[in-house]
Design an enzyme around this catalytic site. Structure first.
Site, PDB file in Angstrom:
ATOM      1  N   LYS A 157      14.699   5.681  -3.536  1.00 44.88           N
ATOM      2  CA  LYS A 157      14.578   6.127  -4.924  1.00 44.88           C
ATOM      3  C   LYS A 157      13.423   7.105  -5.040  1.00 44.88           C
ATOM      4  O   LYS A 157      12.267   6.757  -4.829  1.00 44.88           O
ATOM      5  CB  LYS A 157      14.344   4.975  -5.910  1.00 44.88           C
ATOM      6  CG  LYS A 157      14.521   5.450  -7.365  1.00 44.88           C
ATOM      7  CD  LYS A 157      14.045   4.438  -8.392  1.00 44.88           C
ATOM      8  CE  LYS A 157      12.574   4.579  -8.682  1.00 44.88           C
ATOM      9  NZ  LYS A 157      12.249   5.845  -9.425  1.00 44.88           N
ATOM     10  N   GLY A 208       2.839   5.046  -4.292  1.00 43.42           N
ATOM     11  CA  GLY A 208       2.710   5.302  -5.719  1.00 43.42           C
ATOM     12  C   GLY A 208       1.435   4.685  -6.252  1.00 43.42           C
ATOM     13  O   GLY A 208       0.475   4.447  -5.506  1.00 43.42           O
ATOM     14  N   GLU A 230       1.337   2.047   0.057  1.00 41.63           N
ATOM     15  CA  GLU A 230       0.292   3.079   0.038  1.00 41.63           C
ATOM     16  C   GLU A 230       0.114   3.474  -1.409  1.00 41.63           C
ATOM     17  O   GLU A 230       1.020   4.038  -2.022  1.00 41.63           O
ATOM     18  CB  GLU A 230       0.693   4.265   0.916  1.00 41.63           C
ATOM     19  CG  GLU A 230      -0.461   5.210   1.194  1.00 41.63           C
ATOM     20  CD  GLU A 230      -0.549   6.343   0.188  1.00 41.63           C
ATOM     21  OE1 GLU A 230      -1.441   6.280  -0.690  1.00 41.63           O
ATOM     22  OE2 GLU A 230       0.269   7.262   0.261  1.00 41.63           O
ATOM     23  N   CYS A 264      -3.047  11.292  -3.740  1.00 45.42           N
ATOM     24  CA  CYS A 264      -3.738  10.005  -3.659  1.00 45.42           C
ATOM     25  C   CYS A 264      -4.953  10.088  -2.747  1.00 45.42           C
ATOM     26  O   CYS A 264      -5.979   9.450  -3.005  1.00 45.42           O
ATOM     27  CB  CYS A 264      -2.774   8.922  -3.180  1.00 45.42           C
ATOM     28  SG  CYS A 264      -2.005   9.304  -1.587  1.00 45.42           S
TER      29      CYS A 264
END
Length: 458
Positions: A157, A208, A230, A264
């Protein structure tokens, strides 16, 4: 069918296109197909699975321009940043293909005249891969390809911010005619992702936010299945008093502001020795103010837009909170004039206090908080003053000090001076709320497997 509409955040949210949101029946059907094929996919072995995946690599290379163009439109990411993403992750894809078999080869742990003992790495099974919008091609490579090589069928997804990118990648992969059920995609927001996670799956691979990762971890706990997470980061960078500032300014800019700061692993808190503080602030300011913020489709643009209005709203709230509590805006701190969309000027903040949101939270946008320090102990304490622990940077000429400080920083990676940890052979992941498990390298491959020990007589 209910539609998911994709908009362009760099063109005042004009509609790019739409796609059908996956239904519960469709999701269940894809999971069932993956479960059906997983034994056959496992039995193929790594060499044969890899052989089937080389055409996927080649097909994505041929579709590069298509992927690049739709990523720019859906995310507002500057053209140069997308080109860089495509280059880097094409190499990563190739490394996975060339090194998967070696990384997952049987390992002899003990042998004598009577017996031999070995570790065998077996696939975990059907894997739900959920990825973000900030590296939509790269995260596909990270999450899907090692799983397929390891023997895990994947249902992917993509983020709801870039569904058309996901659809294009699915089409290109399907052009290569992998066995039915080995790879498929679903489309929708977090609710659709949760629907997938509650199906009959064997592993969750997620990149995410920390908030979403924690919720996913709870689902996995109830199902008693493994996760690789992560998540967020608020990476510190420490500049010691002996650092050659001019050698590192470009790296500091890139580590914070590339991809409009929406990474990130970006540098988000810069911790500078008091003797260099004013010099560092001024030199970063000069670099930042030379950059062009604008249309991401223009090759001259350095910084495009944020991904969505909600992301702009969050960033503004974080900066406004800092200013109200006494932060000083050195440059930026507002939307640029004349641009309609999710644009925000690259921003430098000083006079930072620890109760400010820009210090406590992850700032996912072009905002850099800079704070001074006096002693090495204080620098380490400031660096670790975060619920995150993904990456970190150290700038100093003193190699012993660099290694001493690196051993104290709570993060999954530490870069010293201009060294770069971003190699496919290096495991990647974080401490604390930045996640668990590792990606990349042989350790990343092994995370996706069940470890079995077989001891046999000679």
């Amino acid at each position: 069918m209910v539609k998911l509409t994709s908009t362009n955040p760099a063109k005042n949210y004009e509609i790019v296109g739409s796609i059908n949101i996956s239904t519960a029946e469709e999701i269940e059907k894809k999971v069932t197909a993956a479960q059906k094929v997983k034994t056959a996919w496992k039995k193929l072995g790594i060499a044969k699975r890899t052989k089937l995946l080389w055409p996927v690599h080649e097909r994505l290379l041929k579709g590069r321009k298509e992927i690049r163009d739709i990523v720019i439109k859906e995310t507002g990411k500057a053209k140069d940043d997308v080109e860089s993403e495509m280059d880097r992750y094409a190499k990563t894809f190739r490394w996975f293909l060339e090194n998967g078999e070696k990384s997952l080869a049987d390992e002899i742990t003990y042998e004598d005249g009577k017996s031999v003992h070995k570790i065998i790495y077996e696939p975990l099974g059907v894997t739900a891969v959920i990825i973000p919008w900030n590296q939509p091609y790269g995260m596909f490579v990270w999450g899907v390809i090692p799983n397929l090589i390891a023997g895990n069928p994947v249902i992917l997804k993509h983020s709801e911010e870039c569904p058309l990118t996901g659809r294009l990648i699915e089409k290109l992969v399907n052009d290569c005619r992998l066995p039915p059920g080995v790879f498929s995609e679903i489309y929708g927001d977090g609710r659709i992702g949760e629907m997938l996670l509650r199906q009959n799956i064997d592993l969750i691979w997620f990149t995410g936010s920390s908030k979403a990762g924690k919720a996913i971890y709870k689902i996995a706990a109830d199902k008693f299945i493994k996760v690789v997470l992560e998540m967020g980061g608020s990476n510190p960078g420490i500049i010691f008093d002996d650092a050659d500032v001019d050698k590192f300014i470009d790296k500091i800019y890139t580590k914070r502001f590339r991809n409009c700061g929406q990474t990130c692993d970006a540098l988000k808190r810069l911790i500078v020795h008091r003797s260099l503080f004013d010099e560092v602030v001024e030199k970063i300011k000069r670099v930042v103010e030379t950059k062009i913020v604008g249309d991401p489709e223009n090759s001259k643009t350095d910084i495009g837009s944020l991904v969505a209005q909600r992301q702009l709203d969050l960033l503004e709230a974080q900066v406004n909170d800092a200013v109200k509590k006494g932060a000083k805006v050195i440059t930026g701190g507002k939307r640029p004039m004349g641009l309609k969309g999710a644009y925000y000027l690259p921003t430098i903040l000083t006079n930072i206090k620890r109760n400010m949101r820009v210090w406590q939270e992850e700032t996912f946008g072009p905002v850099l908080a800079i704070v001074p320090f006096k002693t090495e102990k204080e620098a380490v304490e400031l660096a670790n003053d975060s619920k995150y622990g993904l990456g970190s940077l150290i700038f100093t000429k003193d190699s012993k000090r660099a290694l001493r400080v690196a051993s104290q920083i709570q993060s999954g990676t530490v870069e010293i001076n201009n060294a770069n940890h971003w190699l496919a052979c290096n495991p990647f992941g974080g401490y604390k709320e930045s996640g668990m498990g590792r990606e990349h390298g042989k350790h990343g491959f092994q995370e996706l497997t069940q470890i079995k020990v077989v001891s046999s007589e000679k």
